[in-house]
Enzyme design. Structure first.
Site, PDB file in Angstrom:
ATOM      1  N   GLU A 149       0.799  -1.224   0.000  1.00  0.00           N
ATOM      2  CA  GLU A 149       0.000   0.000   0.000  1.00  0.00           C
ATOM      3  C   GLU A 149       0.834   1.276   0.000  1.00  0.00           C
ATOM      4  O   GLU A 149       0.485   2.250  -0.670  1.00  0.00           O
ATOM      5  CB  GLU A 149      -0.956   0.005   1.209  1.00  0.00           C
ATOM      6  CG  GLU A 149      -2.051  -1.049   1.155  1.00  0.00           C
ATOM      7  CD  GLU A 149      -3.025  -0.824   0.015  1.00  0.00           C
ATOM      8  OE1 GLU A 149      -3.219   0.340  -0.389  1.00  0.00           O
ATOM      9  OE2 GLU A 149      -3.585  -1.824  -0.483  1.00  0.00           O
ATOM     10  N   SER A 522     -44.072 -35.701  36.320  1.00  0.00           N
ATOM     11  CA  SER A 522     -43.559 -36.300  37.557  1.00  0.00           C
ATOM     12  C   SER A 522     -42.270 -35.666  38.054  1.00  0.00           C
ATOM     13  O   SER A 522     -41.843 -35.945  39.183  1.00  0.00           O
ATOM     14  CB  SER A 522     -43.336 -37.802  37.346  1.00  0.00           C
ATOM     15  OG  SER A 522     -44.570 -38.455  37.109  1.00  0.00           O
TER      16      SER A 522
END
Length: 829
Positions: A149, A522
């Protein structure tokens, strides 16, 4: 330059025509004006300084004039341009944005949710970004970026004129172009400007570039760039990209990986290693060469980087830790506290979730539901599509169908190409062909029958699901309709360790752990037994397991003749045995003796809402409504010695730099949070231990090979809900499976068969490093005859028997046939 030179050249031609086209015309005119002269002999050579010399002098004079005029024109034009630019700069500068905030750079950061170990389990925000201080960014990343860059970044003042000239020359002779924009210029553009290519935007870019260079240091500018730049797949900045593409922190990147990421800023879509691997690879190799040319790496390092095999993370693959419901819970909690800014502020939310345990919970619940699905009738393909004859059109049509259907975890979408009773050929994404044979066809047998109806027939164009079995073989299956939930908490403080709110978050975002109100069946019995202990009942109390009948006044609804799950009555048995076998008749007799209204108030001690448990005898069998989270909290009271804890998920919240914004300190267990007496919790645990040893959950101890686990199965009327709730002293966990719209799971589907295996799989992992240990014995209990008793109820001082007088109940009466037809078989286990 060509346009600047074009106008002066035209003027030069006109001058030449005017002064030199007829060079003899002036001489002839002068001759006519002179007196006659005698003729002269012709000279052999033209005299020096004659006509040609005059013409040459005139030519040089005109050229000099032209050159001066051209230079003047150029200078004037240049001054005009400079003046124009100067005016533009003067007018534009006051309109520049205030960039002082970049000195304290705070980009939009998504909120991240972490596990206890610091693993990311969720992320929310428009931009996937992770802010990393400059000093923590490895040199290899900085060098890779600089190489491609802006290699002269630390040498120029924002605009690299040398680099611009070099790039211009390089772009003429090289296939791979070099950019002219510096890193500072890119920061100015990306942070403050649009991407439109106009003269005005360029003026602003230059001004901002110089302003940035004046305000910030080079390292600050570079830090902003490395954190701000877009790198594809919603990843902003190199730290986020490292996790997105390689699934690792930026500090762990190799030279090859850093070079691959450094190629993305120019064109994230064009050089995306997932969608365009060839172009990404080509650019990566070029960047490695540039790193070597710039002296950042040696030749040997460059060669090694070029040959390194990269493992690119597939973005379509779900996060390895499936904590989608947990992450959504965290998001909701954070939104309630901080509002919409959670999506941009970069909050770090740390939870109580253990990543490894969470993944096992997800897999265990999913496996339990899929095993149940294998026992169901095939419902047919999800849809049908037309298959074009053209190969290219066929591939496009299948891709579109698969994208629409999507993969649901390990249940992958596919399209049938060929189908026979012995083999089904399907196509997956990327034109992957799978041949399903043998056992892989069993789940869809009805769809392969010649008599199959059109809606379930497996034929070309059918969109189906495929998955691998434990042996790694492909098979056909279907998306489950049944749902489930799993939650595990630390009974000592309420920390949520694992939570799975359903089969698949993308399919159904409803969190069944916290939002599903279901009948507990239960699994609710231990809370009734706990109330009975306070009334003098003991583990050895003898209760008659005999038929019962109650009229509508006793039940609060209809006449009721309850039954045991197996339809058998075994007569007199101890309380301990009755709970282990989950005998409904015994539980009902106990609740009747305790009094339903008393029991209703007692269960509130465990965190249950009394209003959702009407004070009728049906409460003994879990006819009320609970959530899996409530059940987990209730069982934790038994696990921790009698304290009701408050569940919590988030331990602390920090900003991106680690500053703590809020933290949660669990409530210390003391008498203020006590729900029941410690001895009550201890004796109930003793009873529930027997359930896992010899009762309906005996598979638990047999599989885990440890006796320090406790729990209870639960199956509601017509098997509409299947539960298992259990605990170790350090961990409570609950599993529920059922349909969102309640319907029968199947006559043989129970909590012990459906939910218990999920619980066992999880606890096997969660407790693998936990030594076996029993619960400490609290004051006030005595061991007598192989059972634990409250000290005041030893030697037969408590309730010794119930229902042994020959009567089944005070509400007992004859049942006539018409009424008996209305009696509901309420619950079974």
């Amino acid at each position: 330059m060509s346009r600047v030179l074009k106008a002066p050249s035209t003027i030069a031609v006109k001058l030449d025509l005017h002064f030199f086209y007829n060079p003899l015309s002036s001489y002839q005119t002068a001759k006519r004006r002179m007196p006659d002269m005698p003729p002269q002999p012709p000279a052999k050579d033209p005299p020096s300084g004659g006509l040609q010399s005059v013409n040459a002098n005139n030519l040089w004079r005109v050229l000099g004039s032209f050159l001066g005029w051209s230079l003047g024109f150029s200078a004037a034009a240049g001054l005009s341009v400079l003046l124009l630019v100067g005016v533009a700069l003067v007018m534009a500068y006051p309109q520049l944005p205030d960039i002082s905030d970049l000195a304290d750079y705070r980009p939009k950061l998504s909120m991240r949710v972490f596990s206890v170990e610091g693993k990311v389990i969720g992320e929310f925000g428009e931009e996937r970004r992770k802010l990393i201080p400059f000093k923590e960014i490895p040199d290899v990343v900085k060098q890779a970026v600089l190489s491609i860059e802006d290699a002269r970044f630390y040498k120029h003042g924002g605009v690299d004129y040398i680099g611009l000239a070099r790039a211009s020359l390089a772009n003429v002779g090289r296939a791979k172009s070099q950019g002219a924009s510096t890193i500072t210029m890119q920061v100015a553009r990306n942070v403050y400007l649009t991407s439109e290519k106009t003269f005005t935007r360029k003026i602003y870019e230059l001004l901002l570039t110089y302003k940035l260079e004046h305000l910030l240091s080079k390292d600050q500018i570079f830090e902003i760039y490395l954190n701000q730049i877009y790198l594809g797949n919603r990843a902003y900045g190199f730290a986020a990209a490292a996790e997105t593409y390689f699934g690792k922190p930026i500090q762990s990147l190799s030279i090859a990986e850093a070079a691959m990421l450094a190629g993305l800023p120019k064109a994230p879509s064009a050089y995306n290693p997932i969608s365009n691997p060839k172009r990404a690879r080509s650019r990566q190799l070029y960047i490695i060469e540039r790193m070597e040319e710039n002296g950042f790496i040696t030749e040997a390092q460059a060669q090694a980087a070029k040959t390194e095999e990269l493992k690119i993370r597939n973005i379509s693959t779900p996060n390895h830790t499936h904590a989608e419901y947990v992450a959504e819970m965290a998001r909701q909690l954070m939104f309630a506290q901080y509002g919409p800014e959670i999506y941009t502020r970069g909050l770090h939310v740390y939870t109580t979730i253990k990543a490894d345990d969470q993944q096992i919970a997800y897999q265990a619940l999913r496996r339990g539901i899929l095993d149940y699905e294998l026992r169901q009738v095939y419902r047919g393909p999800e849809k049908f599509i037309d298959l074009p004859t053209d190969a290219r059109e066929l591939e496009d049509a299948i891709d579109d169908a698969l994208i629409e259907a999507g993969d649901k975890g390990d249940l992958l979408s596919a399209v049938v190409l060929e189908s026979t009773p012995k083999k089904v050929r399907v196509m997956r994404q990327n034109s992957e062909i799978l041949d399903i044979i043998g056992d892989g066809l069993k789940p869809v047998t009805s769809g392969l029958s010649e008599k199959a109806s059109a809606n379930i027939k497996l034929r070309p164009g059918a969109v189906v699901r495929v998955a691998k079995n434990p042996k790694g073989e492909w098979g056909l299956t279907q998306l489950p309709e049944v749902e489930g939930a799993f939650v595990a908490i630390d009974p000592a403080d309420g920390a949520i360790r694992s939570l799975v709110g359903g089969f698949d978050f993308e399919k159904n975002k409803f969190n069944h752990v916290t939002q599903a109100w279901r009948q507990p069946g239960s699994s609710f019995k231990p809370f009734i037994y706990s109330a009975a202990l306070e009334k003098g009942f003991t583990a050895t109390t003898q209760v008659n397991d005999a038929p019962l009948f109650f009229d509508a006044a006793a039940t609060g609804s209809q006449a009721w003749e309850p039954k045991n799950y197996d339809g058998k009555f075994e007569g007199v048995m101890s309380l301990k045995t009755a709970l282990a076998k989950s005998k409904n008749m015994v539980s009902i007799r106990i609740l009747e003796a305790v009094n339903p209204a008393t029991a209703q108030q007692w269960i509130s001690r465990f965190g249950f809402d009394p209003d959702k448990h009407p004070p009728f005898l049906t409460m003994a069998l879990g006819a009320g409504s609970v959530t899996p989270m409530q059940v987990a909290l209730g069982y934790s009271v038994f696990a921790n010695g009698g304290y009701l804890v408050k569940p919590y998920l988030i331990t602390k919240v920090t900003d991106p730099l680690g500053k703590v914004l809020s933290a949660y300190t669990p409530i210390e267990l003391d008498e203020r949070s006590r729900a029941i007496d410690a001895r009550n919790a201890f004796v109930i645990s003793h009873l529930l231990q027997e359930v896992t040893r010899s009762g309906t959950a005996m598979r638990a101890q047999a599989t885990l090979k440890r006796g320090d686990i406790y729990g209870k199965t639960g199956t509601t009327n017509d098997s509409m809900d299947a539960w298992f709730a259990g605990y170790h002293a350090s961990l409570t966990s609950v599993t529920w499976i059922g349909y969102d719209t309640p319907r029968k799971l199947g006559d043989r589907e129970t909590g012990g068969g459906l939910s218990l295996p999920v619980w066992i799989t999880y606890m096997q992992h969660a407790l693998k490093n936990t030594p076996v240990s029993g619960m400490s014995v609290p004051a006030g209990v005595v061991f007598e005859g192989n059972d634990w008793f409250f000290s005041e109820y030893t030697n037969g001082n408590g309730v010794t028997s119930l229902g042994l007088d020959g009567k089944t109940s005070e509400g007992e009466g004859a049942v006539v046939d018409p009424e008996k037809k209305k009696i509901l078989e309420m619950f079974k286990d």
